[in-house]
Design a protein around this motif. Structure first.
Motif, PDB file in Angstrom:
ATOM      1  N   MET A 107       0.830  -1.201   0.000  1.00 29.09           N
ATOM      2  CA  MET A 107       0.000   0.000   0.000  1.00 29.09           C
ATOM      3  C   MET A 107       0.865   1.252   0.000  1.00 29.09           C
ATOM      4  SD  MET A 107      -2.835  -1.196   2.840  1.00 29.09           S
ATOM      5  CE  MET A 107      -3.549   0.465   2.950  1.00 29.09           C
ATOM      6  N   PHE A 108       1.895   1.222   0.806  1.00 25.53           N
ATOM      7  CA  PHE A 108       2.797   2.374   0.929  1.00 25.53           C
ATOM      8  C   PHE A 108       3.514   2.666  -0.378  1.00 25.53           C
ATOM      9  CE2 PHE A 108       7.443   3.026   1.662  1.00 25.53           C
ATOM     10  CZ  PHE A 108       7.412   4.395   1.881  1.00 25.53           C
ATOM     11  N   ILE A 109       4.081   1.646  -1.010  1.00 24.96           N
ATOM     12  CA  ILE A 109       4.864   1.893  -2.223  1.00 24.96           C
ATOM     13  C   ILE A 109       3.963   2.397  -3.343  1.00 24.96           C
ATOM     14  CG2 ILE A 109       4.792  -0.409  -3.298  1.00 24.96           C
ATOM     15  CD1 ILE A 109       7.899   1.875  -2.882  1.00 24.96           C
ATOM     16  N   ASN A 110       2.709   1.977  -3.350  1.00 21.15           N
ATOM     17  CA  ASN A 110       1.775   2.511  -4.343  1.00 21.15           C
ATOM     18  C   ASN A 110       1.472   3.977  -4.088  1.00 21.15           C
ATOM     19  OD1 ASN A 110       0.609   0.826  -6.556  1.00 21.15           O
ATOM     20  ND2 ASN A 110       0.504  -0.664  -4.899  1.00 21.15           N
ATOM     21  N   LYS A 111       1.356   4.355  -2.812  1.00 18.87           N
ATOM     22  CA  LYS A 111       1.137   5.764  -2.464  1.00 18.87           C
ATOM     23  C   LYS A 111       2.340   6.607  -2.887  1.00 18.87           C
ATOM     24  CE  LYS A 111      -0.348   8.615   1.489  1.00 18.87           C
ATOM     25  NZ  LYS A 111      -1.705   8.927   1.005  1.00 18.87           N
ATOM     26  N   VAL A 112       3.532   6.057  -2.676  1.00 21.14           N
ATOM     27  CA  VAL A 112       4.750   6.750  -3.104  1.00 21.14           C
ATOM     28  C   VAL A 112       4.746   6.948  -4.607  1.00 21.14           C
ATOM     29  CG1 VAL A 112       7.261   6.499  -3.333  1.00 21.14           C
ATOM     30  CG2 VAL A 112       6.155   6.003  -1.148  1.00 21.14           C
ATOM     31  N   ARG A 113       4.390   5.923  -5.359  1.00 21.13           N
ATOM     32  CA  ARG A 113       4.372   6.019  -6.822  1.00 21.13           C
ATOM     33  C   ARG A 113       3.392   7.084  -7.299  1.00 21.13           C
ATOM     34  NH1 ARG A 113       3.936  -0.498  -7.026  1.00 21.13           N
ATOM     35  NH2 ARG A 113       6.162  -1.004  -6.896  1.00 21.13           N
ATOM     36  N   GLN A 114       2.290   7.233  -6.572  1.00 15.01           N
ATOM     37  CA  GLN A 114       1.258   8.188  -6.969  1.00 15.01           C
ATOM     38  C   GLN A 114       1.578   9.625  -6.550  1.00 15.01           C
ATOM     39  OE1 GLN A 114      -2.339   6.648  -5.226  1.00 15.01           O
ATOM     40  NE2 GLN A 114      -2.130   4.672  -6.267  1.00 15.01           N
ATOM     41  N   GLU A 115       2.265   9.772  -5.401  1.00 12.94           N
ATOM     42  CA  GLU A 115       2.390  11.103  -4.805  1.00 12.94           C
ATOM     43  C   GLU A 115       3.800  11.662  -4.788  1.00 12.94           C
ATOM     44  OE1 GLU A 115       0.604  11.123  -0.955  1.00 12.94           O
ATOM     45  OE2 GLU A 115      -1.303  10.282  -1.652  1.00 12.94           O
ATOM     46  N   ARG A 116       4.792  10.887  -5.169  1.00 13.94           N
ATOM     47  CA  ARG A 116       6.156  11.357  -5.130  1.00 13.94           C
ATOM     48  C   ARG A 116       6.829  11.143  -6.483  1.00 13.94           C
ATOM     49  NH1 ARG A 116       4.110  12.865  -1.174  1.00 13.94           N
ATOM     50  NH2 ARG A 116       4.908  12.928   0.977  1.00 13.94           N
ATOM     51  N   ALA A 117       7.953  11.826  -6.680  1.00 17.42           N
ATOM     52  CA  ALA A 117       8.682  11.708  -7.938  1.00 17.42           C
ATOM     53  C   ALA A 117       9.317  10.323  -8.070  1.00 17.42           C
ATOM     54  CB  ALA A 117       9.775  12.777  -8.004  1.00 17.42           C
ATOM     55  N   GLU A 118       9.606   9.945  -9.293  1.00 16.77           N
ATOM     56  CA  GLU A 118      10.190   8.630  -9.550  1.00 16.77           C
ATOM     57  C   GLU A 118      11.519   8.459  -8.820  1.00 16.77           C
ATOM     58  OE1 GLU A 118      11.626   5.819 -13.316  1.00 16.77           O
ATOM     59  OE2 GLU A 118      10.719   7.794 -13.679  1.00 16.77           O
ATOM     60  N   GLU A 119      12.337   9.520  -8.778  1.00 16.55           N
ATOM     61  CA  GLU A 119      13.628   9.442  -8.096  1.00 16.55           C
ATOM     62  C   GLU A 119      13.451   9.150  -6.612  1.00 16.55           C
ATOM     63  OE1 GLU A 119      17.660  12.148  -7.370  1.00 16.55           O
ATOM     64  OE2 GLU A 119      16.018  12.901  -8.619  1.00 16.55           O
ATOM     65  N   PHE A 120      12.416   9.753  -6.009  1.00 14.12           N
ATOM     66  CA  PHE A 120      12.129   9.496  -4.602  1.00 14.12           C
ATOM     67  C   PHE A 120      11.770   8.024  -4.408  1.00 14.12           C
ATOM     68  CE2 PHE A 120       9.361   9.182  -0.914  1.00 14.12           C
ATOM     69  CZ  PHE A 120       9.979  10.001   0.027  1.00 14.12           C
ATOM     70  N   ALA A 121      10.933   7.488  -5.279  1.00 11.35           N
ATOM     71  CA  ALA A 121      10.505   6.090  -5.175  1.00 11.35           C
ATOM     72  C   ALA A 121      11.688   5.132  -5.284  1.00 11.35           C
ATOM     73  CB  ALA A 121       9.477   5.765  -6.257  1.00 11.35           C
ATOM     74  N   LEU A 122      12.682   5.494  -6.090  1.00 14.55           N
ATOM     75  CA  LEU A 122      13.846   4.632  -6.249  1.00 14.55           C
ATOM     76  C   LEU A 122      14.664   4.539  -4.967  1.00 14.55           C
ATOM     77  CD1 LEU A 122      15.037   5.709  -9.816  1.00 14.55           C
ATOM     78  CD2 LEU A 122      13.924   3.571  -9.175  1.00 14.55           C
ATOM     79  N   GLY A 123      14.532   5.529  -4.081  1.00 12.34           N
ATOM     80  CA  GLY A 123      15.256   5.514  -2.823  1.00 12.34           C
ATOM     81  C   GLY A 123      14.610   4.672  -1.745  1.00 12.34           C
TER      82      GLY A 123
END
Length: 379
Positions: A107-123
């Motif tokens: 659930m969290f990683i999906n929220k990150v993908r929707q609300e944060r930049a791709e570079e942030f998600a890679l971290g």
């Protein structure tokens, strides 16, 4: 490759256990001793050959989602995970047996993908554990278990799979690890690691050319067993340690300074599974009076640096050369320790601080003799 467990004459560069050794020249094979420098002191790299992962040095431990610490609201938990990631603590540790932990991460990683930049998600890094029941380790069973975690966490590739095994007399752990290595080569796992393995079995696993990057073990100012044998093998091989129990479920805090758990309804209670677990460790190590002496020492050091007792306890373990990261348990949506975690990277323990901690720690009993090597408390 010559056997890493061959008998040999021991010297300062190869000594590990009696009649068992590893030469440095043999071992430089897989565990890339020349490691890339982390981007900052709050990050570390674990690596074996081409397998490489950058993680937070303070890792969010998710055992607390499995029950016993209070009811977890999924949406509040995911929001808390996002706050931790925004604060720079973007590595989360979980297991297939930690209740809804893997689903919460999904659930969290999906929220990150929707609300944060791709570079942030890679971290963001999700470290999970596989704790199989004793049974035959077929390729189909191993792959099905890994696919279940991938589905729960909603990721194509697991950043790290940490493998646990209950019974060393069953050599099926090598079958499982060989299947996991194949799955890594196929792209389902990025890095392969262990949890609660002892030094002897880590020898055997590395000798079998399994590309291990880290071993997760219990390590604190009370339980220093990893310093006895494990650290030397890690130094030679390049395998890093990820630690848990570093704040002993919260026992290493101001809350328990001056308290007496033997007096009912007076002071803080041991009201979580982790507090009860680590209180037993205190009893084995030296008892509550000695533990109070340790807390007083830590308090003096924490006051000197303007930080908490917990921050000092974590810093001490992170300062050990073979430790890549230490777990701090998070009660997602109920409480967090973000400010304490930030402060860990804002001060340094000096030689006097560490000497004072060691002086009290060594007054306790030798847990290596009482319990055994890393992870033996589970076997």
């Amino acid at each position: 490759m010559a056997s890493l467990l061959a008998s040999c004459h021991l010297n300062s560069s190869t000594r590990l256990t009696q009649n068992k050794c590893i030469s440095r020249s043999t071992y430089i094979r897989a565990a890339s001793v020349e490691r890339a420098e982390p981007k900052s002191t709050s990050l570390a790299i674990v690596q074996n050959g081409n397998d490489k992962l950058e993680i937070s040095r303070v890792i969010n431990g998710m055992w607390q989602t499995s029950g016993g610490w209070g009811k977890i609201d999924p949406h509040a938990a995911v929001d808390a995970m996002l706050r931790h990631a925004d604060a720079g603590f973007a590595t989360f540790d979980m297991a297939d047996i930690y209740g809804p932990a893997e689903e919460l991460y999904g659930m969290f990683i999906n929220k990150v993908r929707q609300e944060r930049a791709e570079e942030f998600a890679l971290g963001i890094k999700g470290l999970t554990k596989w704790v199989p029941r004793p049974m035959k380790m077929t390729r189909a069973y191993v792959e099905g278990s890994i696919d279940r975690s991938r589905k729960r966490m909603d990721v194509k590739t697991l950043d790290m799979l940490q493998f646990h095994w209950w019974d060393y007399s069953d050599r099926g752990y090598l079958d499982a690890l060989k299947h996991l290595t194949d799955l890594k080569e196929e792209g389902k796992i990025k890095t392969l690691a262990l949890t609660n393995f002892d030094t002897e079995r880590l020898h055997i696993i590395l000798d079998s050319q399994i590309p291990i990057v880290s071993n997760q073990v219990q390590y604190s100012v009370v339980d220093t067993r990893p310093q006895k044998k494990m650290a030397e093998l890690c130094k030679i091989s390049g395998v890093k340690l990820i630690t848990y129990g570093t704040v002993m479920g919260g026992l290493l805090s101001e809350k328990f300074l001056g308290s007496n758990p033997s007096l009912p309804f007076v002071g803080p209670s041991l009201n979580t599974p982790s507090l009860n677990k680590y209180k037993q460790m205190v009893d084995q190590w030296g008892g509550w009076n000695l533990f109070q002496e340790l807390l007083q020492t830590l308090k003096s050091i924490s006051t000197k640096h303007g930080v908490s007792i917990a921050a000092v306890a974590v810093k001490y373990v992170l300062n050990q050369s073979e430790v890549a990261g230490s777990m701090v348990g998070v009660r997602l949506g109920l409480s967090d320790h973000l400010e304490d975690s930030r402060r860990i990277f804002e001060f340094q323990l000096d030689k006097e601080d560490e000497a004072n901690i060691n002086q009290v720690s060594r007054k306790g009993k030798d847990l290596m003799k009482l319990i055994g090597d890393c992870g033996d408390e589970y076997r």
